[in-house]
Scaffold this motif. Structure first.
Motif, PDB file in Angstrom:
ATOM      1  N   LEU A  49     -38.981 -20.735 -32.130  1.00  0.00           N
ATOM      2  CA  LEU A  49     -38.864 -19.779 -31.012  1.00  0.00           C
ATOM      3  C   LEU A  49     -38.827 -18.341 -31.517  1.00  0.00           C
ATOM      4  O   LEU A  49     -39.463 -17.449 -30.941  1.00  0.00           O
ATOM      5  N   SER A  50     -38.095 -18.105 -32.611  1.00  0.00           N
ATOM      6  CA  SER A  50     -37.999 -16.729 -33.137  1.00  0.00           C
ATOM      7  C   SER A  50     -39.360 -16.253 -33.644  1.00  0.00           C
ATOM      8  O   SER A  50     -39.710 -15.081 -33.496  1.00  0.00           O
ATOM      9  N   LYS A  52     -42.305 -17.330 -32.468  1.00  0.00           N
ATOM     10  CA  LYS A  52     -43.172 -17.099 -31.289  1.00  0.00           C
ATOM     11  C   LYS A  52     -42.761 -15.822 -30.562  1.00  0.00           C
ATOM     12  O   LYS A  52     -43.621 -15.080 -30.071  1.00  0.00           O
ATOM     13  N   ALA A  53     -41.447 -15.545 -30.527  1.00  0.00           N
ATOM     14  CA  ALA A  53     -40.967 -14.324 -29.855  1.00  0.00           C
ATOM     15  C   ALA A  53     -41.509 -13.076 -30.555  1.00  0.00           C
ATOM     16  O   ALA A  53     -41.697 -12.027 -29.928  1.00  0.00           O
TER      17      ALA A  53
END
Ligand code: NDP
Length: 246
Positions: A49-50, A52-53
């Motif tokens: 997630l980090s 992709k963020a």
């Protein structure tokens, strides 16, 4: 252009610690990253997630590196998803520190299973499944250059990783693949800090030139460089990343 643009790179043990920082660094340099983990799915998903963020690309894939069938399936799943693998970072590892006299058979065997057999398993897959011109970074430790009580079986595993690095670099070089090992010094992760009083951490920090322990972010850029095309002439080497500790 980003230094790792479009390269597909598998990082073992990337759910947390140094591996997570490496995954983030590689994705920031343009790589598509496979975030491997053993059991901590939530942390692996957090790493993804980090990435992709921040605009990067990654997937999480579970596999216990000590199990050869799981490692074969990991390579196959990664290739199915991204079509190829260009880079491999053998970061997954465990550490059990005890005086040699107190080390059990189970302690000794488990460290060899994860640190040595795990590295062997991924190298054997990489021998046929890594793309021509790829790069491999293995994880040893600065403890192989120090003589620290309680590290005997751990340091034996890392000595074996260094030897695998040297021989495999010669075996796979004909395909344009370079293989190196990095040797972090004490680095601020659970593996290092677990169970250590602050006084001991401070004492170990005082053994390098900068009087602090390393952060995962001190290690990650060096690994990214070794995976880049600029590092192709470096192979079969063991590289200290330890603030001049040893
Ligand atoms: P951490 O304990 O913080 O993280 C370990 C990572 O390895 C986790 O992602 C964990 O996954 C994964 N892992 C553990 N066992 C397996 C397994 N059998 N199969 C797949 N993944 C596994 O460790 P560090 O980040 O500190 O260490 C990374 C590497 O750096 C290790 O090889 C270590 O020996 C080396 N090193 C570390 C130093 C330090 O001071 N921290 C110093 C020198 C070398 P999960 O979350 O799912 O459990």
């Amino acid at each position: 252009m980003k230094t790792l643009n479009e390269k597909v790179i598998l990082v073992t043990g990337a759910s947390r610690g140094i591996g997570a920082a490496i995954a983030q660094q590689l994705a920031g340099a343009g790589a598509k990253v496979i975030v491997n983990y053993a059991g901590n799915a939530a942390s692996a998903e957090q790493t993804v997630l980090s990435i992709k963020a921040a605009g990067g690309e990654a997937i999480a894939l579970q596999a216990d590196v000590s199990q050869s069938a799981e490692v074969a399936a990991l390579f196959d799943a990664a290739i199915k998803h991204y079509s190829r693998i260009d880079g491999l970072v053998n970061n997954a590892g465990i550490m059990i520190t005890k005086l040699l006299k107190d080390t059990t058979d189970e302690d000794f065997i488990r460290q060899f299973e994860v640190n040595v057999k795990g590295t062997f398993n991924t190298l054997r897959e990489a021998a046929t499944k890594l793309a021509d011109g790829g790069s491999i970074v293995n994880f040893s430790s600065t403890t192989t250059r120090a003589m620290m009580p309680t590290y005997s079986s751990y340091v034996a595993t890392k000595g074996a990783v260094e030897q695998l690095t040297r021989v495999f670099a010669k075996e796979i070089g004909s395909r344009g693949i370079n293989v190196n090992a990095v040797l972090p010094g004490p680095t601020n992760t659970e593996l290092f800090t677990n169970g250590k009083p602050q006084e001991l951490i401070d004492r170990l920090a005082s053994l390098n030139a900068f009087n602090r322990i390393g952060e995962p972010e001190d290690i990650a850029p060096v690994v990214a460089f070794l995976l880049s095309d600029d590092a192709k002439w470096i192979s079969g080497q063991t590289i200290g990343v330890n603030g001049a500790m040893a």
